[in-house]
Motif scaffolding. Structure first.
Motif, PDB file in Angstrom:
ATOM      1  N   ARG A 185      37.261  44.404  43.029  1.00  0.00           N
ATOM      2  CA  ARG A 185      37.084  45.019  41.709  1.00  0.00           C
ATOM      3  C   ARG A 185      36.428  44.074  40.713  1.00  0.00           C
ATOM      4  NH1 ARG A 185      42.962  47.210  40.676  1.00  0.00           N
ATOM      5  NH2 ARG A 185      43.395  45.802  42.392  1.00  0.00           N
ATOM      6  N   LEU A 186      36.518  42.757  40.959  1.00  0.00           N
ATOM      7  CA  LEU A 186      35.945  41.811  39.991  1.00  0.00           C
ATOM      8  C   LEU A 186      34.505  41.434  40.323  1.00  0.00           C
ATOM      9  CD1 LEU A 186      38.956  39.426  39.252  1.00  0.00           C
ATOM     10  CD2 LEU A 186      38.046  41.279  37.846  1.00  0.00           C
ATOM     11  N   LYS A 187      34.201  41.394  41.613  1.00  0.00           N
ATOM     12  CA  LYS A 187      32.848  41.007  42.029  1.00  0.00           C
ATOM     13  C   LYS A 187      31.806  41.955  41.436  1.00  0.00           C
ATOM     14  CE  LYS A 187      31.973  38.841  46.440  1.00  0.00           C
ATOM     15  NZ  LYS A 187      32.137  38.940  47.893  1.00  0.00           N
ATOM     16  N   GLY A 188      30.798  41.370  40.803  1.00  0.00           N
ATOM     17  CA  GLY A 188      29.733  42.180  40.243  1.00  0.00           C
ATOM     18  C   GLY A 188      29.981  42.666  38.825  1.00  0.00           C
ATOM     19  N   LYS A 189      31.196  42.463  38.324  1.00  0.00           N
ATOM     20  CA  LYS A 189      31.490  42.874  36.941  1.00  0.00           C
ATOM     21  C   LYS A 189      31.075  41.769  35.972  1.00  0.00           C
ATOM     22  CE  LYS A 189      33.671  46.786  37.927  1.00  0.00           C
ATOM     23  NZ  LYS A 189      34.659  46.607  38.968  1.00  0.00           N
ATOM     24  N   MET A 190      30.531  42.219  34.833  1.00  0.00           N
ATOM     25  CA  MET A 190      30.195  41.251  33.790  1.00  0.00           C
ATOM     26  C   MET A 190      31.359  41.132  32.809  1.00  0.00           C
ATOM     27  SD  MET A 190      27.236  41.309  30.873  1.00  0.00           S
ATOM     28  CE  MET A 190      25.820  41.176  31.948  1.00  0.00           C
ATOM     29  N   ILE A 191      31.632  39.917  32.389  1.00  0.00           N
ATOM     30  CA  ILE A 191      32.657  39.685  31.354  1.00  0.00           C
ATOM     31  C   ILE A 191      31.967  39.839  29.998  1.00  0.00           C
ATOM     32  CG2 ILE A 191      34.294  38.038  30.368  1.00  0.00           C
ATOM     33  CD1 ILE A 191      34.406  36.748  33.215  1.00  0.00           C
ATOM     34  N   THR A 192      32.322  40.906  29.298  1.00  0.00           N
ATOM     35  CA  THR A 192      31.619  41.197  28.040  1.00  0.00           C
ATOM     36  C   THR A 192      32.293  40.563  26.831  1.00  0.00           C
ATOM     37  OG1 THR A 192      32.862  43.260  27.893  1.00  0.00           O
ATOM     38  CG2 THR A 192      30.675  43.367  28.882  1.00  0.00           C
ATOM     39  N   ASP A 224      50.651  43.824  29.780  1.00  0.00           N
ATOM     40  CA  ASP A 224      51.834  42.976  29.915  1.00  0.00           C
ATOM     41  C   ASP A 224      52.229  42.442  28.535  1.00  0.00           C
ATOM     42  OD1 ASP A 224      52.929  40.970  32.509  1.00  0.00           O
ATOM     43  OD2 ASP A 224      53.415  40.492  30.437  1.00  0.00           O
ATOM     44  N   ALA A 225      53.530  42.438  28.275  1.00  0.00           N
ATOM     45  CA  ALA A 225      54.024  41.998  26.960  1.00  0.00           C
ATOM     46  C   ALA A 225      53.690  40.541  26.684  1.00  0.00           C
ATOM     47  CB  ALA A 225      55.534  42.212  26.882  1.00  0.00           C
ATOM     48  N   TYR A 226      53.482  39.758  27.743  1.00  0.00           N
ATOM     49  CA  TYR A 226      53.221  38.330  27.569  1.00  0.00           C
ATOM     50  C   TYR A 226      51.746  37.990  27.779  1.00  0.00           C
ATOM     51  CZ  TYR A 226      58.240  38.083  27.468  1.00  0.00           C
ATOM     52  OH  TYR A 226      59.556  38.270  27.124  1.00  0.00           O
ATOM     53  N   THR A 227      50.879  38.958  27.533  1.00  0.00           N
ATOM     54  CA  THR A 227      49.442  38.729  27.684  1.00  0.00           C
ATOM     55  C   THR A 227      48.974  37.624  26.742  1.00  0.00           C
ATOM     56  OG1 THR A 227      49.046  40.995  28.387  1.00  0.00           O
ATOM     57  CG2 THR A 227      47.168  39.786  27.477  1.00  0.00           C
ATOM     58  N   ARG A 228      48.296  36.632  27.312  1.00  0.00           N
ATOM     59  CA  ARG A 228      47.828  35.472  26.529  1.00  0.00           C
ATOM     60  C   ARG A 228      46.309  35.428  26.420  1.00  0.00           C
ATOM     61  NH1 ARG A 228      52.874  34.435  24.552  1.00  0.00           N
ATOM     62  NH2 ARG A 228      54.338  33.885  26.203  1.00  0.00           N
ATOM     63  N   ILE A 229      45.633  35.942  27.451  1.00  0.00           N
ATOM     64  CA  ILE A 229      44.170  35.928  27.449  1.00  0.00           C
ATOM     65  C   ILE A 229      43.683  37.240  28.051  1.00  0.00           C
ATOM     66  CG2 ILE A 229      42.094  34.764  28.337  1.00  0.00           C
ATOM     67  CD1 ILE A 229      43.604  32.139  28.211  1.00  0.00           C
ATOM     68  N   VAL A 230      42.673  37.842  27.426  1.00  0.00           N
ATOM     69  CA  VAL A 230      42.153  39.134  27.878  1.00  0.00           C
ATOM     70  C   VAL A 230      40.662  38.993  28.193  1.00  0.00           C
ATOM     71  CG1 VAL A 230      41.904  41.572  27.315  1.00  0.00           C
ATOM     72  CG2 VAL A 230      43.812  40.267  26.343  1.00  0.00           C
ATOM     73  N   PHE A 231      40.298  39.397  29.407  1.00  0.00           N
ATOM     74  CA  PHE A 231      38.890  39.402  29.803  1.00  0.00           C
ATOM     75  C   PHE A 231      38.416  40.854  29.846  1.00  0.00           C
ATOM     76  CE2 PHE A 231      40.933  35.723  31.738  1.00  0.00           C
ATOM     77  CZ  PHE A 231      40.075  34.676  31.391  1.00  0.00           C
ATOM     78  N   HIS A 232      37.467  41.199  28.986  1.00  0.00           N
ATOM     79  CA  HIS A 232      36.920  42.552  28.969  1.00  0.00           C
ATOM     80  C   HIS A 232      35.736  42.631  29.924  1.00  0.00           C
ATOM     81  CE1 HIS A 232      39.254  44.015  25.458  1.00  0.00           C
ATOM     82  NE2 HIS A 232      39.253  42.725  25.132  1.00  0.00           N
ATOM     83  N   LEU A 233      35.717  43.698  30.722  1.00  0.00           N
ATOM     84  CA  LEU A 233      34.668  43.850  31.725  1.00  0.00           C
ATOM     85  C   LEU A 233      33.695  44.964  31.315  1.00  0.00           C
ATOM     86  CD1 LEU A 233      37.058  43.588  34.805  1.00  0.00           C
ATOM     87  CD2 LEU A 233      35.714  41.757  33.736  1.00  0.00           C
ATOM     88  N   ASN A 234      32.500  44.938  31.915  1.00  0.00           N
ATOM     89  CA  ASN A 234      31.441  45.849  31.456  1.00  0.00           C
ATOM     90  C   ASN A 234      31.635  47.308  31.889  1.00  0.00           C
ATOM     91  OD1 ASN A 234      30.941  45.290  34.136  1.00  0.00           O
ATOM     92  ND2 ASN A 234      28.719  45.244  33.920  1.00  0.00           N
ATOM     93  N   ASN A 235      32.682  47.593  32.686  1.00  0.00           N
ATOM     94  CA  ASN A 235      32.975  49.001  32.999  1.00  0.00           C
ATOM     95  C   ASN A 235      34.112  49.533  32.122  1.00  0.00           C
ATOM     96  OD1 ASN A 235      35.081  47.569  34.085  1.00  0.00           O
ATOM     97  ND2 ASN A 235      35.237  48.817  35.927  1.00  0.00           N
ATOM     98  N   GLY A 236      34.522  48.717  31.144  1.00  0.00           N
ATOM     99  CA  GLY A 236      35.600  49.146  30.250  1.00  0.00           C
ATOM    100  C   GLY A 236      36.972  48.694  30.695  1.00  0.00           C
ATOM    101  N   ASP A 237      37.090  48.267  31.955  1.00  0.00           N
ATOM    102  CA  ASP A 237      38.380  47.774  32.430  1.00  0.00           C
ATOM    103  C   ASP A 237      38.651  46.376  31.865  1.00  0.00           C
ATOM    104  OD1 ASP A 237      38.721  50.099  33.799  1.00  0.00           O
ATOM    105  OD2 ASP A 237      38.175  49.287  35.758  1.00  0.00           O
ATOM    106  N   VAL A 238      39.871  45.904  32.107  1.00  0.00           N
ATOM    107  CA  VAL A 238      40.317  44.657  31.501  1.00  0.00           C
ATOM    108  C   VAL A 238      41.089  43.836  32.527  1.00  0.00           C
ATOM    109  CG1 VAL A 238      41.963  43.739  29.807  1.00  0.00           C
ATOM    110  CG2 VAL A 238      40.426  45.587  29.138  1.00  0.00           C
TER     111      VAL A 238
END
Length: 274
Positions: free
Chosen positions: A17-24, A91-105
């Motif tokens: 799911r991560l391969k080929g996704k851009m981190i926006t 997750d309640a303890y989320t510290r870092i969020v990576f947004h992907l170019n398909n809208g997923d996270v």
DNA sequence: CAATAGCCCTGGTGGC
DNA sequence: TGCCACCAGGGCTATT
């Protein structure tokens, strides 16, 4: 407590799911988790890059970017990666969020915030000394009986400490070390260079067996570990000594004891392990 | 050089 | 029921 099997399960669950996704975009909600470089440079090195591959070395997760820079993540005690859709609960303890170019996270969550993240150029991996100086890992071609024999030959420390030291073997942690010592019938306080040849053979086999079983069971979940999809592993149901102090040994029925070795809680069978 | 003790960090737990 | 000391442990750093 993610060790090599848990980290490998996370990688396997997320790689496709991560391969080929851009981190926006990246949201760093707790900046001290970013160990290299500055948070500002961490963000600029990652934003706009596409994930070319997702690998693992020992307990480190390695996200290779399309320009050969790398996003390196170590989960330490309570780090969790989870792939979720845009509107899904995080997750309640989320510290870092990576947004992907398909809208997923991709979220990095961490209760005790001991985890470490790096954005690093491929030729600067030496900056992460634990990664650069790591020994061969279980189930790899480099992890041979001869290697183990040679590494133990001059080791005067306790075998438990030896197995936990990532410079000798990469990927073992407290749970799997206790497990491979019961399977090879070796007492955790034995001195490394006191092991006989047949004991080293058994230890080598036990290390590979325990790691393989952990992966096949989807990892061990005591409290915090999740597999990348928010799900628990099941290997905790198949442990022989870890967390079983006061309970009967599955081999001989003796009561499992817990002691401290090298500053770590250590579980063993006083009858089986000599 | 190598072993070891201390430290980081938060939530769950057990004792009172 | 509430409070608090303590423990969980991966890996880095300082010390012996």
């Amino acid at each position: 407590m993610p060790e090599m099997p848990e980290v490998e399960i996370i990688r396997r669950n997320l790689v496709d799911r991560l391969k080929g996704k851009m981190i926006t975009n990246v949201e760093v909600l707790l900046s001290r988790l970013v160990k290299w470089p500055t948070v500002e440079n961490f963000e600029s090195m990652i934003i706009g890059r596409t994930i070319a591959d997702f690998k693992r070395r020992g307990k480190y997760l390695l996200l290779e970017l399309d320009n050969s820079d790398m996003l390196v993540i170590h989960l330490r005690m309570t780090g969790r990666l989870c792939y979720v859709s845009e509107g899904d609960e995080r997750d309640a303890y989320t510290r870092i969020v990576f947004h992907l170019n398909n809208g997923d996270v991709l979220t990095y969550a961490d209760t005790r915030t001991l985890g470490t993240l790096y954005a690093i150029k491929k030729d600067e991996l030496w900056r992460i000394s634990g990664l650069a100086n790591m020994g061969p890992e279980p189930l790899s071609a480099e992890f041979t009986i001869a290697y183990l024999q040679e590494a133990l030959k001059s080791n005067r420390g306790k075998i438990k400490s030896f197995l936990l030291n990532q410079k000798y073997i990469g990927g073992l942690g407290n749970i799997y070390v206790d497990e491979c010592l019961i399977l090879s019938k070796i007492h955790p306080e034995r001195v490394g260079n006191s092991l006989a040849v047949d004991e080293i053979n058994q230890l080598h086999a036990a290390i590979n067996q325990v790691i393989d079983a952990g992966i096949n069971d989807g990892g061990t979940t005591f409290r915090d570990y999740r597999n990348g999809n928010g799900e628990k592993g099941s290997h905790q149901e198949n442990l022989f000594v870890y967390g079983r102090n006061g309970l009967p040994c599955r081999f001989c029925g003796s009561i499992i004891e817990k002691i401290e070795v090298g500053g770590r809680g250590t579980h063993f069978c006083p009858q089986c392990q000599k």
